[in-house]
Design a protein around this motif. Structure first.
Motif, PDB file in Angstrom:
ATOM      1  N   PHE A  23     -16.881  -1.971   2.636  1.00  0.00           N
ATOM      2  CA  PHE A  23     -18.110  -1.181   2.673  1.00  0.00           C
ATOM      3  C   PHE A  23     -18.162  -0.072   1.625  1.00  0.00           C
ATOM      4  O   PHE A  23     -19.188   0.609   1.510  1.00  0.00           O
ATOM      5  N   THR A  24     -17.084   0.139   0.873  1.00  0.00           N
ATOM      6  CA  THR A  24     -17.098   1.195  -0.142  1.00  0.00           C
ATOM      7  C   THR A  24     -16.856   0.675  -1.553  1.00  0.00           C
ATOM      8  O   THR A  24     -17.083   1.409  -2.515  1.00  0.00           O
ATOM      9  N   VAL A  25     -16.403  -0.559  -1.689  1.00  0.00           N
ATOM     10  CA  VAL A  25     -16.081  -1.087  -3.009  1.00  0.00           C
ATOM     11  C   VAL A  25     -17.348  -1.561  -3.723  1.00  0.00           C
ATOM     12  O   VAL A  25     -18.347  -1.884  -3.082  1.00  0.00           O
ATOM     13  N   ASP A  26     -17.320  -1.555  -5.019  1.00  0.00           N
ATOM     14  CA  ASP A  26     -18.402  -2.141  -5.801  1.00  0.00           C
ATOM     15  C   ASP A  26     -17.805  -2.842  -7.016  1.00  0.00           C
ATOM     16  O   ASP A  26     -16.601  -2.812  -7.247  1.00  0.00           O
ATOM     17  N   ILE A  27     -18.634  -3.471  -7.816  1.00  0.00           N
ATOM     18  CA  ILE A  27     -18.141  -4.267  -8.944  1.00  0.00           C
ATOM     19  C   ILE A  27     -17.415  -3.414  -9.965  1.00  0.00           C
ATOM     20  O   ILE A  27     -16.481  -3.855 -10.631  1.00  0.00           O
ATOM     21  N   ASN A  28     -17.835  -2.132 -10.072  1.00  0.00           N
ATOM     22  CA  ASN A  28     -17.171  -1.245 -11.032  1.00  0.00           C
ATOM     23  C   ASN A  28     -15.746  -0.918 -10.608  1.00  0.00           C
ATOM     24  O   ASN A  28     -14.894  -0.613 -11.433  1.00  0.00           O
ATOM     25  N   THR A  29     -15.489  -0.967  -9.282  1.00  0.00           N
ATOM     26  CA  THR A  29     -14.147  -0.688  -8.790  1.00  0.00           C
ATOM     27  C   THR A  29     -13.156  -1.697  -9.336  1.00  0.00           C
ATOM     28  O   THR A  29     -12.039  -1.354  -9.717  1.00  0.00           O
ATOM     29  N   LEU A  30     -13.539  -2.959  -9.354  1.00  0.00           N
ATOM     30  CA  LEU A  30     -12.643  -4.014  -9.836  1.00  0.00           C
ATOM     31  C   LEU A  30     -12.250  -3.754 -11.284  1.00  0.00           C
ATOM     32  O   LEU A  30     -11.088  -3.930 -11.663  1.00  0.00           O
ATOM     33  N   LYS A  31     -13.204  -3.293 -12.066  1.00  0.00           N
ATOM     34  CA  LYS A  31     -12.905  -2.974 -13.459  1.00  0.00           C
ATOM     35  C   LYS A  31     -11.991  -1.760 -13.550  1.00  0.00           C
ATOM     36  O   LYS A  31     -11.066  -1.716 -14.369  1.00  0.00           O
ATOM     37  N   THR A  32     -12.239  -0.778 -12.675  1.00  0.00           N
ATOM     38  CA  THR A  32     -11.408   0.442 -12.660  1.00  0.00           C
ATOM     39  C   THR A  32      -9.974   0.126 -12.269  1.00  0.00           C
ATOM     40  O   THR A  32      -9.023   0.670 -12.826  1.00  0.00           O
ATOM     41  N   LEU A  33      -9.817  -0.776 -11.291  1.00  0.00           N
ATOM     42  CA  LEU A  33      -8.480  -1.116 -10.823  1.00  0.00           C
ATOM     43  C   LEU A  33      -7.643  -1.774 -11.909  1.00  0.00           C
ATOM     44  O   LEU A  33      -6.428  -1.649 -11.929  1.00  0.00           O
ATOM     45  N   ILE A  34      -8.318  -2.514 -12.786  1.00  0.00           N
ATOM     46  CA  ILE A  34      -7.592  -3.139 -13.904  1.00  0.00           C
ATOM     47  C   ILE A  34      -7.007  -2.070 -14.819  1.00  0.00           C
ATOM     48  O   ILE A  34      -5.929  -2.234 -15.397  1.00  0.00           O
ATOM     49  N   ASP A  35      -7.742  -0.958 -14.927  1.00  0.00           N
ATOM     50  CA  ASP A  35      -7.298   0.142 -15.797  1.00  0.00           C
ATOM     51  C   ASP A  35      -6.458   1.170 -15.049  1.00  0.00           C
ATOM     52  O   ASP A  35      -6.206   2.262 -15.553  1.00  0.00           O
ATOM     53  N   PHE A  36      -6.038   0.832 -13.833  1.00  0.00           N
ATOM     54  CA  PHE A  36      -5.257   1.765 -13.014  1.00  0.00           C
ATOM     55  C   PHE A  36      -3.977   2.161 -13.742  1.00  0.00           C
ATOM     56  O   PHE A  36      -3.244   1.309 -14.229  1.00  0.00           O
ATOM     57  N   GLN A  37      -3.719   3.459 -13.785  1.00  0.00           N
ATOM     58  CA  GLN A  37      -2.569   3.965 -14.526  1.00  0.00           C
ATOM     59  C   GLN A  37      -1.284   3.792 -13.722  1.00  0.00           C
ATOM     60  O   GLN A  37      -1.164   4.344 -12.622  1.00  0.00           O
ATOM     61  N   PRO A  38      -0.304   3.028 -14.243  1.00  0.00           N
ATOM     62  CA  PRO A  38       0.966   2.822 -13.514  1.00  0.00           C
ATOM     63  C   PRO A  38       1.693   4.121 -13.204  1.00  0.00           C
ATOM     64  O   PRO A  38       2.382   4.229 -12.184  1.00  0.00           O
ATOM     65  N   TRP A  39       1.524   5.138 -14.056  1.00  0.00           N
ATOM     66  CA  TRP A  39       2.224   6.397 -13.823  1.00  0.00           C
ATOM     67  C   TRP A  39       1.794   7.044 -12.505  1.00  0.00           C
ATOM     68  O   TRP A  39       2.591   7.747 -11.866  1.00  0.00           O
ATOM     69  N   SER A  40       0.532   6.810 -12.109  1.00  0.00           N
ATOM     70  CA  SER A  40       0.053   7.428 -10.875  1.00  0.00           C
ATOM     71  C   SER A  40       0.713   6.804  -9.649  1.00  0.00           C
ATOM     72  O   SER A  40       0.948   7.491  -8.650  1.00  0.00           O
ATOM     73  N   ILE A  41       1.011   5.504  -9.722  1.00  0.00           N
ATOM     74  CA  ILE A  41       1.735   4.839  -8.634  1.00  0.00           C
ATOM     75  C   ILE A  41       3.139   5.426  -8.522  1.00  0.00           C
ATOM     76  O   ILE A  41       3.626   5.732  -7.426  1.00  0.00           O
ATOM     77  N   ALA A  42       3.783   5.580  -9.680  1.00  0.00           N
ATOM     78  CA  ALA A  42       5.124   6.164  -9.695  1.00  0.00           C
ATOM     79  C   ALA A  42       5.089   7.600  -9.178  1.00  0.00           C
ATOM     80  O   ALA A  42       5.969   8.019  -8.413  1.00  0.00           O
ATOM     81  N   ALA A  43       4.049   8.345  -9.575  1.00  0.00           N
ATOM     82  CA  ALA A  43       3.923   9.729  -9.113  1.00  0.00           C
ATOM     83  C   ALA A  43       3.693   9.792  -7.612  1.00  0.00           C
ATOM     84  O   ALA A  43       4.209  10.686  -6.932  1.00  0.00           O
ATOM     85  N   ALA A  44       2.923   8.834  -7.070  1.00  0.00           N
ATOM     86  CA  ALA A  44       2.673   8.790  -5.626  1.00  0.00           C
ATOM     87  C   ALA A  44       3.966   8.526  -4.865  1.00  0.00           C
ATOM     88  O   ALA A  44       4.257   9.175  -3.856  1.00  0.00           O
ATOM     89  N   PHE A  45       4.758   7.557  -5.351  1.00  0.00           N
ATOM     90  CA  PHE A  45       6.053   7.273  -4.732  1.00  0.00           C
ATOM     91  C   PHE A  45       6.956   8.510  -4.772  1.00  0.00           C
ATOM     92  O   PHE A  45       7.608   8.862  -3.775  1.00  0.00           O
TER      93      PHE A  45
END
Length: 329
Positions: A23-45
Motif C-alpha cells: 500500500f505504500t510502494v510505487d514504481i519509482n520505489t523499484l528504481k530507487t531500490l536499484i540505486d540503494f547505497q550498500p554503505w547504508s546497509i552496513a551502517a544499519a548493521f
C-alpha cells in the motif's frame, strides 16, 4: 505452545510487511531500490551492533551495582533472549521472562534478577519520556490532529507524576497507599499489587543507592537507544532521501514510547503502521513502507533469531514447550 506462537508471529509479520509495502510502494520505489547505497546497509548493521553492545554494557553496570558479576557472553544471552520472547508476546512482556531465565542461568539470585529487569525497563522508558518535551518543542507535525501544546502538557505532567511517585516510594510515603489499595481489592489481586509495588520500589532504591552508577546507566541507555534508532536515518539516506536527522530521531523516540504499551506480539502492526503515519511526510510515499519493514528486520527480527539460537543452546528444545512460555500470555 511455542511453535503455535512462532507460526502466528511469522504469519503476522509476513502479512503486515506485505500490506505495508503493497500500500505504500510505487514504481519509482523499484528504481530507487536499484540505486540503494550498500554503505547504508552496513551502517544499519553497525548501528544495531553498537546499540546491542551498549545494552549489554548497561546490564553489566546494573549487575555491578547490585553486587553481582556476569560475563560478556552471559550478558549477550540476556540481551538477545529479551528480543526472542518479547516478539512472541503482547507489549514485549515475554522479554522480562527471558531476561529472568538467563540471569538465573548466570547464577544471579532471583530477587536481584527481578530488580535488574525492572530497572532496565524503567531507565529506558525514563530516557524516552525525558526526551519528549524537547521533541515536541522542535517538531510541529508529530500528530497533526493533536496540538503540540497539548502533547507537551501531557508529557510534562507524566514526567512530574512519575517523579512524584518515585519520591513517595523512596521516602516511604506511598507504602500506606499501596497497602490501603491492596486491602480494598481481592486478596489475590492485593498480593500481586503488593508484590509488584515491592519489586519496583527495590528497583528504584537500587538506583538511588548509587547516584553515579544511575547516571552512567541512564547515559548508556540513551546512547543504546539512539544507536538502535539510527538504523532509520541510515536507511533513508541510503535511498537518497534528504532528511533532518534530529527530526527522524525524535519521531522514532515518540513511536517507541507507544510500542512499550502495544497489545500485539512485539508491537507487530502498530510499529509498521505508526512508522508510516509518522514518516509519510518525511520520506517519499514509495519508500516509507520499505524502510518501515527494513527497520523492523534490522532492529527486531535479526536479534530475535540470535535470541532463538541462544535459548535453544542454553535450555534445549524441551524448554519451548514448558509452562514458562504459557506464563507470558
Amino acid at each position: 505452545m511455542f511453535y503455535k506462537r512462532l507460526i502466528v508471529l511469522l504469519l503476522l509479520v509476513g502479512v503486515i510487511s506485505y500490506c505495508v509495502i503493497y500500500f505504500t510502494v510505487d514504481i519509482n520505489t523499484l528504481k530507487t531500490l536499484i540505486d540503494f547505497q550498500p554503505w547504508s546497509i552496513a551502517a544499519a548493521f553497525f548501528s544495531v551492533a553498537i546499540g546491542l553492545f551498549l545494552d549489554g554494557l548497561r546490564l553489566t553496570q546494573l549487575i555491578k551495582i547490585s553486587g553481582e558479576k556476569i560475563t560478556p557472553l552471559q550478558a549477550a544471552r540476556v540481551v538477545f533472549g529479551n528480543y526472542f520472547l518479547a516478539l512472541l508476546t503482547p507489549g514485549f512482556s515475554g522479554g522480562a521472562v527471558a531476561q529472568l531465565m538467563f540471569l538465573r542461568h548466570a547464577d544471579i539470585p532471583i530477587g536481584k534478577a527481578t530488580v535488574i529487569v525492572i530497572v532496565r525497563t524503567l531507565v529506558s522508558i525514563a530516557f524516552l519520556f525525558v526526551c519528549m518535551p524537547f521533541i515536541l518543542l522542535s517538531d510541529d507535525g508529530v500528530l497533526p490532529w493533536i496540538s503540540n501544546e497539548t502533547l507537551l502538557f501531557v508529557s510534562i505532567l507524566a514526567i512530574g507524576a512519575v517523579a512524584l511517585l518515585v519520591w513517595a516510594m523512596v521516602s516511604g510515603y506511598f507504602d500506606k497507599v499501596a497497602i490501603f489499595i491492596a486491602k480494598k481489592i481481592s486478596h489475590k489481586k492485593g498480593r500481586k499489587l503488593i508484590g509488584f509495588y515491592r519489586d519496583n520500589k527495590k528497583a528504584i532504591l537500587l538506583l538511588a543507592s548509587s547516584p553515579a552508577g544511575l547516571l552512567k546507566v541512564f547515559i548508556i541507555s540513551g546512547l543504546s537507544l539512539i544507536a538502535l534508532y539510527s538504523v532509520v536515518p541510515f536507511l533513508l539516506l541510503g535511498l537518497g532521501v534528504d532528511i533532518n536527522w534530529a527530526l527522524v530521531m525524535g519521531r522514532m523516540i515518540f513511536l517507541n514510547i507507544f510500542l512499550y504499551f502495544s497489545p500485539t506480539p512485539g508491537g507487530s502492526g502498530i510499529a509498521e503502521g505508526g512508522f508510516v503515519l509518522l514518516f509519510n511526510t518525511i520520506a517519499p510515499v514509495g519508500t516509507v513502507g520499505v524502510v518501515a519493514v527494513a527497520w523492523r528486520l534490522f532492529a527486531e527480527y535479526i536479534p530475535f533469531l540470535v535470541g532463538f539460537y541462544y535459548t535453544l543452546k542454553s535450555f534445549g528444545r524441551s524448554f519451548l514447550g514448558k509452562s514458562s512460555l504459557k506464563k507470558t500470555s
